[in-house]
Design a protein around this motif. Structure first.
Motif, PDB file in Angstrom:
ATOM      1  N   ALA A  85      10.237   4.456  -2.331  1.00  0.00           N
ATOM      2  CA  ALA A  85       9.374   5.303  -3.132  1.00  0.00           C
ATOM      3  C   ALA A  85       8.645   6.142  -2.207  1.00  0.00           C
ATOM      4  CB  ALA A  85       8.235   4.781  -3.951  1.00  0.00           C
ATOM      5  N   ASP A  86       8.513   5.879  -1.024  1.00  0.00           N
ATOM      6  CA  ASP A  86       7.958   6.756   0.155  1.00  0.00           C
ATOM      7  C   ASP A  86       8.895   7.230   1.114  1.00  0.00           C
ATOM      8  OD1 ASP A  86       8.921   4.718   1.657  1.00  0.00           O
ATOM      9  OD2 ASP A  86       7.214   4.203   2.798  1.00  0.00           O
ATOM     10  N   SER A  87       9.980   7.686   0.418  1.00  0.00           N
ATOM     11  CA  SER A  87      11.266   8.278   1.181  1.00  0.00           C
ATOM     12  C   SER A  87      10.823   9.851   1.592  1.00  0.00           C
ATOM     13  CB  SER A  87      12.425   8.201   0.229  1.00  0.00           C
ATOM     14  OG  SER A  87      13.199   9.305   0.757  1.00  0.00           O
ATOM     15  N   LYS A  88      10.977  10.330   2.682  1.00  0.00           N
ATOM     16  CA  LYS A  88      10.537  11.782   2.991  1.00  0.00           C
ATOM     17  C   LYS A  88      11.445  12.710   1.913  1.00  0.00           C
ATOM     18  CE  LYS A  88      13.776  12.671   6.680  1.00  0.00           C
ATOM     19  NZ  LYS A  88      13.917  13.257   8.046  1.00  0.00           N
ATOM     20  N   TYR A  89      12.414  12.446   1.415  1.00  0.00           N
ATOM     21  CA  TYR A  89      13.286  13.210   0.577  1.00  0.00           C
ATOM     22  C   TYR A  89      12.676  13.283  -0.928  1.00  0.00           C
ATOM     23  CZ  TYR A  89      16.455  12.830   4.379  1.00  0.00           C
ATOM     24  OH  TYR A  89      17.153  12.482   5.671  1.00  0.00           O
ATOM     25  N   LEU A 175      10.045  -0.424 -12.361  1.00  0.00           N
ATOM     26  CA  LEU A 175       8.766  -0.266 -12.887  1.00  0.00           C
ATOM     27  C   LEU A 175       7.908   0.790 -12.364  1.00  0.00           C
ATOM     28  CD1 LEU A 175       7.811  -4.023 -13.513  1.00  0.00           C
ATOM     29  CD2 LEU A 175       8.268  -2.398 -15.528  1.00  0.00           C
ATOM     30  N   GLU A 176       8.128   0.827 -10.740  1.00  0.00           N
ATOM     31  CA  GLU A 176       7.451   1.771 -10.258  1.00  0.00           C
ATOM     32  C   GLU A 176       7.574   3.088 -11.065  1.00  0.00           C
ATOM     33  OE1 GLU A 176       8.811   1.735  -6.229  1.00  0.00           O
ATOM     34  OE2 GLU A 176       7.468   0.174  -5.918  1.00  0.00           O
ATOM     35  N   ARG A 209       0.756  -4.806  -8.372  1.00  0.00           N
ATOM     36  CA  ARG A 209       0.270  -3.304  -9.073  1.00  0.00           C
ATOM     37  C   ARG A 209       1.796  -3.006  -9.808  1.00  0.00           C
ATOM     38  NH1 ARG A 209      -1.424  -0.218  -5.258  1.00  0.00           N
ATOM     39  NH2 ARG A 209      -3.446  -1.245  -5.171  1.00  0.00           N
ATOM     40  N   ALA A 210       2.782  -3.270  -9.118  1.00  0.00           N
ATOM     41  CA  ALA A 210       4.138  -2.699  -9.968  1.00  0.00           C
ATOM     42  C   ALA A 210       4.524  -3.655 -10.774  1.00  0.00           C
ATOM     43  CB  ALA A 210       5.084  -2.754  -8.592  1.00  0.00           C
ATOM     44  N   LYS A 211       4.229  -4.959 -10.856  1.00  0.00           N
ATOM     45  CA  LYS A 211       4.595  -5.827 -11.830  1.00  0.00           C
ATOM     46  C   LYS A 211       3.717  -5.512 -13.141  1.00  0.00           C
ATOM     47  CE  LYS A 211       7.868  -8.390 -10.218  1.00  0.00           C
ATOM     48  NZ  LYS A 211       9.644  -8.089 -10.487  1.00  0.00           N
TER      49      LYS A 211
END
Length: 469
Positions: A85-89, A175-176, A209-211
């Protein structure tokens, strides 16, 4: 989220090898989308997926890398679950208000009926598959899809009916993205929450938190099915608006529980005996929990006890989850390759009661702890064979701390075929068993855990070619 895809510019970030990205691509092509596909894997690495794209329509490919220019002026980005999720793109896309979805977000947005979502650190594949088998006895058009490697969501979207109650296995990565759109399934099952994927999440709290998202956005008319015996999962009850049902091996709860080898269902008013565990084929307490979870959903959807018992007793499990492969040289063989955590392997060892176990394990670490597994190995495993990897090194350190005998272990065996042959050499005792349960990731020797499992199956079936390195 975009709903009309004709002539919309859509970037698929991560084609992948499991089939999910491929199914989304094929579906979007049918809708007339203008596609860009980007993946850090090379064309050669993605060959099995690319060979299945039978189209003359123009698709722009950027393979072996990502390029920022591809992310500009897109109408939507479809994020493969494997993309962090933290990909710079993705950060760039968010700054420019480009919608980011994954297959789960798209499915939830496009399917008009009710959805059953099953998640958990362990047991989600088995629970989802068993639940599907039970529901099919009366809901003939029920479908199973999601994180199950063979059934991508978008391979079944167009054929599924509104009253089918599809069972979706949802990973934390599915889920994220659902959290961004405040979506949870109408019936949500959480089998358990344990430490995992700390190579992807900054800490256990972030993973948990994701779950939680599976139940977080439910309404008061929805249903949450939670593991009472797992404290973190049980705590989710305070964070959902849904009506909560529990499953437990230890005590009577509103939901399903075991007593004297029988399964009972308590709806809050009446207690009914459902079935006995006597003829169940699945091994281990962890699988008993999976059965209880599936039965709660089945009972709430009106499946009869007779059909529940018939489906549960017939169910042999999911491929590569403590899968019994038969006997060879009077030794039972179990393929548990999808056990990528110490907790999963620990459960597998405990399930093989009274066996003399040779354990083949090891691989790459996911920032997990191996102390408890080491203790269980010392207590229950007759001989240990370790494949190379950072997780193996961690486990060896823990074993040394508790004085596990060096003559009961071989490490650094970098060929699965050699490990398999050695397992028979060191099998002794009355009830011999070879358990392939790595407790680690596979990417240092194999494409993924499914490739690892298939390599092991080939050895069982007599293919003596060396496993891939």
């Amino acid at each position: 989220m975009v709903n009309n895809f004709k002539d919309k510019k859509v970037l698929l970030m991560g084609l992948g090898l499991h089939g999910g990205g491929l199914a989304v691509l094929k579906w979007l092509l049918k809708q007339g989308a203008i596609l860009t596909v980007t993946d850090i894997k090379t064309r050669q690495q993605l060959k099995t997926s690319l060979d299945k794209i039978k189209t003359t329509k123009k698709i722009k490919y950027t393979l072996g890398k990502h390029e920022l220019s591809d992310f500009k002026n897109q109408d939507m980005i479809v994020q493969n679950p494997g993309v962090p999720a933290d990909s710079k793109y993705l950060k760039y896309a968010r700054r420019h208000n480009i919608p980011i979805v994954n297959e789960a977000v798209m499915f939830f947005g496009l399917y008009p009926g009710n959805i059953i979502g099953v998640t958990g650190t362990r047991g989600k594949s088995t629970t989802a598959s068993l639940l599907h088998a039970i529901l099919k006895t009366q809901i003939k058009n029920n479908i199973l899809a999601g994180n199950i490697a063979t059934v991508p969501m978008f391979s079944i979207l167009d054929e599924i009916k509104e009253n089918a109650w599809p069972v979706l296995e949802l990973s934390s990565w599915h889920l994220e993205n659902l959290a961004e759109y405040r979506k949870s399934p109408q019936i949500a099952v959480v089998t358990n929450v344990m430490v995992d994927h700390l190579n992807r999440y900054k800490n256990y709290t972030a993973y948990k938190r994701a779950k939680l998202i599976n139940v977080k956005y439910q309404s008061k008319d929805d249903i949450a099915v939670l593991n009472y015996d797992n404290k973190d999962t049980k705590s989710f009850a305070r964070k959902t608006k849904a009506k909560v049902y529990y499953f437990s091996l230890r005590r009577k709860v509103r939901g399903a529980y075991q007593k004297n080898n029988w399964i009972y269902f308590f709806d809050g008013k009446q207690t009914k005996r459902v079935m006995s565990f006597k003829n169940v084929k699945l091994l281990g307490d962890h699988n008993r929990q999976n059965i209880l979870a599936a039965i709660i959903v089945a009972k709430l959807l009106g499946i009869t006890n007779k059909n529940i018992a018939k489906a549960v007793n017939k169910f042999k499990g999911v491929d590569y989850r403590l899968e019994y492969k038969g006997k060879k040289n009077n030794t039972e063989i179990f393929n548990d390759s999808t056990s990528t955590t110490p907790d999963a392997t620990l459960a597998a060892i405990r399930a093989l009661v009274d066996r003399s176990i040779v354990l083949i394990a090891g691989g790459e670490d996911k920032q997990l702890e191996y102390k408890d597994l080491a203790k269980e190995i010392k207590k229950r495993v007759n001989f240990l064979i370790l494949l190379p990897g950072s997780a193996s090194e961690k486990l060896i350190k823990e074993l040394r701390l508790i004085n596990f005998p060096s003559y009961q272990m071989l490490s650094g065996i970098d060929d699965l075929a050699v490990a398999y042959d050695l397992a028979f050499k060191y099998s002794t005792g009355q009830k011999k068993a070879i358990l392939f349960s790595p407790a680690a990731a596979s990417f240092n020797m194999f494409d993924n855990e499914f490739d690892r499992a298939r390599q092991f199956d080939k050895l069982i079936n007599g293919d003596t070619k060396k496993a891939k390195k």
